[in-house]
Design an enzyme around this catalytic site. Sequence first.
Site, PDB file in Angstrom:
ATOM      1  N   ASN A   9       0.859  -1.180   0.000  1.00 15.34           N
ATOM      2  CA  ASN A   9       0.000   0.000   0.000  1.00 15.34           C
ATOM      3  C   ASN A   9       0.896   1.232   0.000  1.00 15.34           C
ATOM      4  O   ASN A   9       1.444   1.617   1.025  1.00 15.34           O
ATOM      5  CB  ASN A   9      -0.887  -0.040   1.264  1.00 15.34           C
ATOM      6  CG  ASN A   9      -1.724   1.217   1.403  1.00 15.34           C
ATOM      7  OD1 ASN A   9      -1.852   2.008   0.472  1.00 15.34           O
ATOM      8  ND2 ASN A   9      -2.305   1.407   2.585  1.00 15.34           N
ATOM      9  N   LYS A  11       0.084   4.285  -0.428  1.00 10.75           N
ATOM     10  CA  LYS A  11      -0.561   5.520   0.060  1.00 10.75           C
ATOM     11  C   LYS A  11      -0.270   6.678  -0.902  1.00 10.75           C
ATOM     12  O   LYS A  11      -0.173   6.448  -2.094  1.00 10.75           O
ATOM     13  CB  LYS A  11      -0.117   5.817   1.504  1.00 10.75           C
ATOM     14  CG  LYS A  11      -0.289   4.586   2.401  1.00 10.75           C
ATOM     15  CD  LYS A  11      -0.123   4.867   3.854  1.00 10.75           C
ATOM     16  CE  LYS A  11      -0.335   3.567   4.638  1.00 10.75           C
ATOM     17  NZ  LYS A  11      -0.302   3.746   6.080  1.00 10.75           N
ATOM     18  N   HIS A  96      -9.793   1.668   4.654  1.00 10.29           N
ATOM     19  CA  HIS A  96      -8.521   1.832   5.374  1.00 10.29           C
ATOM     20  C   HIS A  96      -8.737   2.828   6.518  1.00 10.29           C
ATOM     21  O   HIS A  96      -9.510   3.773   6.374  1.00 10.29           O
ATOM     22  CB  HIS A  96      -7.441   2.334   4.415  1.00 10.29           C
ATOM     23  CG  HIS A  96      -6.075   2.323   5.034  1.00 10.29           C
ATOM     24  ND1 HIS A  96      -5.644   3.329   5.872  1.00 10.29           N
ATOM     25  CD2 HIS A  96      -5.069   1.416   4.974  1.00 10.29           C
ATOM     26  CE1 HIS A  96      -4.418   3.034   6.292  1.00 10.29           C
ATOM     27  NE2 HIS A  96      -4.052   1.883   5.758  1.00 10.29           N
ATOM     28  N   GLU A  98      -7.093   5.240   7.544  1.00  8.35           N
ATOM     29  CA  GLU A  98      -6.868   6.653   7.175  1.00  8.35           C
ATOM     30  C   GLU A  98      -8.098   7.223   6.470  1.00  8.35           C
ATOM     31  O   GLU A  98      -8.431   8.392   6.618  1.00  8.35           O
ATOM     32  CB  GLU A  98      -5.599   6.769   6.310  1.00  8.35           C
ATOM     33  CG  GLU A  98      -4.353   6.597   7.172  1.00  8.35           C
ATOM     34  CD  GLU A  98      -3.161   5.980   6.464  1.00  8.35           C
ATOM     35  OE1 GLU A  98      -3.113   5.985   5.221  1.00  8.35           O
ATOM     36  OE2 GLU A  98      -2.263   5.474   7.182  1.00  8.35           O
ATOM     37  N   GLU A 168      -5.842  -4.403  10.673  1.00  8.65           N
ATOM     38  CA  GLU A 168      -4.790  -3.412  10.901  1.00  8.65           C
ATOM     39  C   GLU A 168      -5.085  -2.623  12.177  1.00  8.65           C
ATOM     40  O   GLU A 168      -5.877  -1.673  12.151  1.00  8.65           O
ATOM     41  CB  GLU A 168      -4.736  -2.427   9.726  1.00  8.65           C
ATOM     42  CG  GLU A 168      -4.416  -3.065   8.396  1.00  8.65           C
ATOM     43  CD  GLU A 168      -3.814  -2.042   7.441  1.00  8.65           C
ATOM     44  OE1 GLU A 168      -2.696  -2.286   6.982  1.00  8.65           O
ATOM     45  OE2 GLU A 168      -4.443  -1.012   7.174  1.00  8.65           O
ATOM     46  N   GLY A 174       2.113   2.754  10.756  1.00  8.92           N
ATOM     47  CA  GLY A 174       3.089   3.821  10.589  1.00  8.92           C
ATOM     48  C   GLY A 174       3.768   4.248  11.882  1.00  8.92           C
ATOM     49  O   GLY A 174       4.418   5.288  11.933  1.00  8.92           O
ATOM     50  N   SER A 214       3.014  -1.629  10.479  1.00 10.24           N
ATOM     51  CA  SER A 214       4.466  -1.708  10.699  1.00 10.24           C
ATOM     52  C   SER A 214       5.069  -3.079  10.381  1.00 10.24           C
ATOM     53  O   SER A 214       5.963  -3.550  11.086  1.00 10.24           O
ATOM     54  CB  SER A 214       4.820  -1.276  12.126  1.00 10.24           C
ATOM     55  OG  SER A 214       4.449   0.078  12.318  1.00 10.24           O
TER      56      SER A 214
END
Length: 254
Positions: A9, A11, A96, A98, A168, A174, A214
């Site tokens: 991914n 991003k 996701h 985000e 996730e 991250g 991560s």
Amino acid sequence: MRKKIIAANWKMNMTQSEATGFIETFLLELGESIEVEVVIVPPFTAIAAVNLALGDAQHIKVGAQNMHWERAGAFTGEISPAMLRDLFVRYVVLGHSERRTLFGETDEMVNRKVRAAHEAMLRPILCVGETLEERERGDVEKVLGTQLRGSLAGLGAKEMQETVVAYEPVWAIGTGKTATAEQAQEAHAFVRRTLAEISDKATADKMRIQYGGSVKPDNARTLMSQPDIDGALVGGASLDPRSFAQIVKGSQEL
Ligand code: PGA
């Protein structure tokens, strides 16, 4: 036997030329034989460049990071399922964290997208996961259950089977903090039990559940050797072709 699926991914990273350079190096690093499914998920603007750079390497699939649920119309700034199909996209990441936290996506919106993806013959990678606060409150199962039931509502067994779920934990994305293999396995087992309740056990046993948050070359193998972890959704470490190739190769004979 579930085939592992590892997705990159990217991003909001990678121009067309950076994407081309990535694929060239990645293919060299990876070599010929891979037993796992690999999906590259670039930003929309680099999808065509990735396809071109992949050339004959058709065993590597291309995905998108989001899409709208409508077929066409007055939705400035949005991308439709058919537009993705037109670019030979096979997978689409939906829900996701985000998108949920920064862009206000709800389970209902994610569900519309998941259903629209199946209608367009795209395979969703549905992301679910709890925040640190929710984990500390002891709400992991409640949060995952709500997200899964809300986002997968109305799917038949075949559509369920063709859906990939990515667990996730938001606190691991991250941040360099990975869930331990035990924490991840526990959550994955719960996800699979919930999938069986939504659908049926045989279907849930065929579905692939990725871990994300991560993932790096040095922790990927331990995570993916857990019985209910069927691959990884990799953000940061997927921006370097060598580390992403290492993650893929490391998962080979698991
Ligand atoms: P990360 O991102 O690997 O950088 O933690 C994972 C993701 O958001 O899919």
